[in-house]
Write a protein that holds these residues in place. Structure first.
Motif, PDB file in Angstrom:
ATOM      1  N   ILE A   7      45.117  15.612  24.438  1.00  0.00           N
ATOM      2  CA  ILE A   7      44.946  15.283  23.031  1.00  0.00           C
ATOM      3  C   ILE A   7      46.320  15.330  22.378  1.00  0.00           C
ATOM      4  N   ARG A   8      46.595  14.349  21.552  1.00  0.00           N
ATOM      5  CA  ARG A   8      47.850  14.307  20.811  1.00  0.00           C
ATOM      6  C   ARG A   8      47.593  13.674  19.450  1.00  0.00           C
ATOM      7  N   PRO A   9      48.504  13.913  18.505  1.00  0.00           N
ATOM      8  CA  PRO A   9      48.383  13.228  17.216  1.00  0.00           C
ATOM      9  C   PRO A   9      48.513  11.717  17.416  1.00  0.00           C
ATOM     10  N   GLU A  57      46.304  13.612  10.504  1.00  0.00           N
ATOM     11  CA  GLU A  57      44.924  14.106  10.629  1.00  0.00           C
ATOM     12  C   GLU A  57      44.112  13.381  11.701  1.00  0.00           C
ATOM     13  N   CYS A  58      44.689  12.403  12.348  1.00  0.00           N
ATOM     14  CA  CYS A  58      44.003  11.623  13.377  1.00  0.00           C
ATOM     15  C   CYS A  58      44.599  11.981  14.727  1.00  0.00           C
ATOM     16  N   TYR A  59      43.727  12.200  15.693  1.00  0.00           N
ATOM     17  CA  TYR A  59      44.144  12.593  17.043  1.00  0.00           C
ATOM     18  C   TYR A  59      43.516  11.645  18.046  1.00  0.00           C
ATOM     19  N   THR A  70      39.070   9.178  19.980  1.00  0.00           N
ATOM     20  CA  THR A  70      39.768   9.570  18.762  1.00  0.00           C
ATOM     21  C   THR A  70      38.877  10.439  17.892  1.00  0.00           C
ATOM     22  N   THR A  72      39.202  12.217  13.674  1.00  0.00           N
ATOM     23  CA  THR A  72      39.952  12.540  12.464  1.00  0.00           C
ATOM     24  C   THR A  72      39.414  13.862  11.947  1.00  0.00           C
ATOM     25  N   LEU A 112      37.416  16.589  22.244  1.00  0.00           N
ATOM     26  CA  LEU A 112      37.897  16.277  20.897  1.00  0.00           C
ATOM     27  C   LEU A 112      37.355  17.271  19.874  1.00  0.00           C
ATOM     28  N   TYR A 115      39.127  20.555  20.203  1.00  0.00           N
ATOM     29  CA  TYR A 115      40.460  20.430  19.616  1.00  0.00           C
ATOM     30  C   TYR A 115      40.373  20.515  18.088  1.00  0.00           C
ATOM     31  N   VAL A 119      42.096  23.133  15.435  1.00  0.00           N
ATOM     32  CA  VAL A 119      42.852  22.731  14.241  1.00  0.00           C
ATOM     33  C   VAL A 119      42.316  23.475  13.023  1.00  0.00           C
TER      34      VAL A 119
END
Length: 170
Positions: A7-9, A57-59, A70, A72, A112, A115, A119
């Motif tokens: 997972i990444r921005p 804010e989106c990954y 994805t 958000t 996701l 993750y 956050v």
């Protein structure tokens, strides 16, 4: 193939891929008999994704250099769903979670969501919340399996979404 997606921005370079993922997801939902996202034009989604990317804010879930999902995660508590009594400031909210159909069944969505919970916890929030399409009962069951608790269902004539869920952010 890697063992697990990373997972990444999301970056602006991901935007076209994410809009294509939205189109494919909307088409798949329609094929499954759901009207979820049917009235949400890709151009509006593009704008929302671009804004979320610019705010960090989106990954994306990525595997072998390819985006396969994805999510958000932000502090927007839709006022039609979350009231002052819900203490909206105590949560982060999930929007536009999508997984490429070729990655279905591999728990990319769960990755996701985990993750997103991390956050929220890092931001000092108590809850990770989301709203789901009211008639998408398989999605409701999925969220319950992912440790989300149903909060309530808001039935607004002008909205298809309104099944509210939350889980603790620890």
């Amino acid at each position: 193939m890697t063992d697990s997606p990373t997972i990444r921005p999301a970056t602006p370079a991901d935007l076209d891929t994410l809009v294509d993922l939205f189109r494919a997801t909307r088409k798949w939902l329609a094929e499954m008999g759901s009207d979820q996202w049917a009235t949400n034009p890709p151009e509006r989604v593009r704008g929302r994704l671009a804004d979320a990317i610019s705010r960090g804010e989106c990954y994306v879930a990525e595997e072998d250099g390819r985006v396969i999902g994805t999510i958000t995660v932000d502090d927007f508590a839709d006022p039609e769903f979350w009231s002052a009594e819900d203490k909206p400031e105590t949560a982060l909210y999930v929007h536009r979670m999508m997984v490429e159909r070729s990655a279905a069944g591999r728990d990319v969505g769960g990755l996701l969501l985990d993750y997103a919970e991390a956050v929220a916890a890092k931001a000092g929030k108590v809850w990770l919340r989301l709203d789901a399409w009211r008639t998408n009962e398989p999605l409701h069951r999925y969220y319950v399996r992912k440790s989300f608790r149903p909060v309530r269902v808001i039935n607004l004539a002008h909205r298809g979404s309104g099944a509210l869920f939350q889980r603790t952010a620890i």
